[in-house]
Scaffold this motif. Structure first.
Motif, short mmCIF file in Angstrom:
data_model
loop_
_atom_site.label_atom_id
_atom_site.label_comp_id
_atom_site.label_asym_id
_atom_site.label_seq_id
_atom_site.Cartn_x
_atom_site.Cartn_y
_atom_site.Cartn_z
N ARG A 179 0.84 -1.21 0.00
CA ARG A 179 0.00 0.00 0.00
C ARG A 179 0.87 1.25 0.00
O ARG A 179 0.63 2.19 -0.78
CB ARG A 179 -0.93 0.00 1.21
CG ARG A 179 -2.05 -1.04 1.13
CD ARG A 179 -3.04 -0.86 2.28
NE ARG A 179 -4.13 -1.81 2.19
CZ ARG A 179 -5.15 -1.86 3.04
NH1 ARG A 179 -5.20 -0.99 4.05
NH2 ARG A 179 -6.11 -2.75 2.89
N ARG A 182 2.52 1.63 -3.25
CA ARG A 182 1.57 2.13 -4.26
C ARG A 182 1.48 3.65 -4.20
O ARG A 182 1.45 4.33 -5.23
CB ARG A 182 0.20 1.51 -3.98
CG ARG A 182 -0.94 1.91 -4.90
CD ARG A 182 -0.81 1.30 -6.26
NE ARG A 182 -0.20 2.22 -7.21
CZ ARG A 182 0.16 1.87 -8.43
NH1 ARG A 182 0.01 0.64 -8.87
NH2 ARG A 182 0.72 2.75 -9.22
N MET A 209 -0.83 -6.83 -6.52
CA MET A 209 -2.06 -6.51 -5.78
C MET A 209 -3.31 -6.95 -6.52
O MET A 209 -4.43 -6.59 -6.15
CB MET A 209 -2.10 -5.00 -5.52
CG MET A 209 -0.92 -4.49 -4.70
SD MET A 209 -0.86 -2.68 -4.54
CE MET A 209 -2.21 -2.42 -3.38
#
Length: 444
Positions: A179, A182, A209
């Motif tokens: 995360r 990202r 993901m």
């Protein structure tokens, strides 16, 4: 070369003599000027020849100029000393920088750390370069905490922000903090849209993901940026389609990719498409034999031949003829013959496997066929059998998976573990790319 130097000395000597003659001539001319100058001060009078007066005036003017320059130099000495100190620091800093980069290239962590600190001492006014150097040294040490701290410092400066974001991204991926990775990649794409590594990490994160629609878009960016060829694009696209469960489309794009072929056959009703399945299996077997291909091949045997042992033997041999020189082809066919109780028929196949590429399984099967041949004594020199090997981590897997370790995508290949990987890896951006431009920006 010696002649040129000699000529230069002669020219300088001639110019010195020429200037001296001119100066003597001017002085002689001034002294020959007629007339006089009288200087009166109260009751004192001084009579001086005009030429001498002019000569004395010029000399005093030159003397005043010399004193003025000397006084100015004394007044400017702190600035001069400071400038000289900066030039010295710059010279020593560049020397330390070169030594640090050399140590990093040579993977000498101790020297890289020493010269990085030394560079930071001398190039205090060039923090972006120091930040990049610290990131590179931290990456050499592979300590996530050091990399994180150095990268955080690097993103404070526009010139080194790209290196900082990249290092933070790679550290986040290594820690499986996808995360945060990202978020960092999105920031990189926003500010450095043409950075190859950012586009590559965008694709990698989308596949990791399971954001497959976005992965297709990332692939298109990579093609437009000429990071991958059209053939590589098709193979990667096929892998994404495989992950999405689109077996037919994936096979249409990459009919020679073993995992896709196996998934396609598993999804294909073999009893309804026997001829097509046989064609697919034979084509793949000619490139990369695999036990599951042989299993599917046996499922394609005509019903009348399936109960006849001789017909089964012929059926197995017909597949081996697709790749008669391959050791694994002979090994898997021999193993299948043993399973159906045909050890005598299996002997030449297993013998071929032992002669071409002797593996642990080949020696054990040979021992099963010939228990008194002493085949198990060769196990210590046997090579490892084919398995699924990750081309990035080099880990081995019994079954194929699309995301090994949950960190990579489509990196498993069916091969001997002792052989070199054959998968084409995605392009990797150079961590020190663009340093020339950075140096120019800071030192020019």
């Amino acid at each position: 070369m010696a002649t040129t130097s000699h000529n230069g000395v002669m020219v300088k000597t001639f110019m010195f003599l020429f200037k001296t003659l001119i100066l003597i001539g001017v002085i002689g001319w001034l002294l020959s000027i007629s007339g006089s100058v009288t200087i009166a001060f109260e009751n004192y009078h001084l009579h001086i020849a005009l030429g001498s007066f002019v000569l004395i005036t010029l000399f005093l003017s030159w003397l005043v100029s010399v004193f003025f320059r000397l006084f100015n130099a004394i007044g400017q000495s702190p600035k001069t000393l400071s400038r000289l100190a900066k030039q010295r620091d710059k010279r020593l800093g560049l020397k330390s920088l070169a030594s640090a980069l050399s140590a990093i290239a040579g993977e000498d962590l101790r020297m890289a750390d020493y010269y990085t600190k030394k560079t930071g001492k001398y190039l205090r006014d060039h923090q972006p370069i120091i930040a990049i150097l610290r990131v590179m040294t931290a990456q050499l040490g592979q300590d996530h905490d050091d990399i994180y701290a150095a990268a955080k410092q690097a993103i404070k400066y526009d010139e080194s922000a790209l290196v900082g974001i990249r290092s933070l991204t790679e550290t986040a991926i290594a820690k499986k903090d996808f995360r945060y990775a990202r978020v960092l990649v999105d920031r990189a794409l926003e500010n450095f849209s043409h950075a190859p590594w950012a586009v590559e990490k965008d694709y990698a994160l989308n596949t990791i993901m399971a954001r497959y629609d976005e992965a297709h878009a990332s692939l298109k960016k990579m093609v437009r940026a000429e990071m991958i060829s059209k053939d590589e694009f098709q193979e990667q696209k096929a892998s994404v389609l495989l992950a999405q469960g689109e077996m037919k489309q994936a096979y249409r794009l990459a009919p020679d990719h073993l995992p896709i072929v196996l998934a396609y056959l598993a999804d294909l009703p073999v009893h309804k498409h026997v001829y097509k399945a046989r064609k697919v299996i034979a084509a793949m077997w000619s490139q990369t034999p695999h036990p599951l291909l042989l299993k599917e091949w046996m499922a394609c045997i005509p019903e009348k031949k399936g109960k006849d042992k001789n017909k089964q033997i012929e059926w197995i041999k017909s597949l081996h003829e697709s790749n008669p020189d391959d050791a694994s082809s002979a090994l898997y066919c021999g193993l299948t013959l043993i399973k159906i109780g045909q050890k005598d028929e299996a002997r030449p196949f297993i013998k071929q496997a032992v002669e071409v590429y002797p593996t642990i399984l080949a020696y054990r099967l040979m021992h099963e066929i010939d228990p008194i041949g002493g085949w198990l004594t060769y196990l210590h020199q046997a090579r490892r059998d084919k398995t699924w090997v990750c081309s990035v981590s080099d880990k081995h897997y019994e079954d194929w998976v699309i995301r090994p370790d949950g960190q990579y995508f489509n990196t498993l290949e069916w091969r001997y573990p002792d052989d070199a990987p054959v998968i084409k890896k995605m392009p990797r951006a150079n961590p020190i790319g663009g340093l020339n431009q950075l140096f120019q920006a800071n030192f020019n």
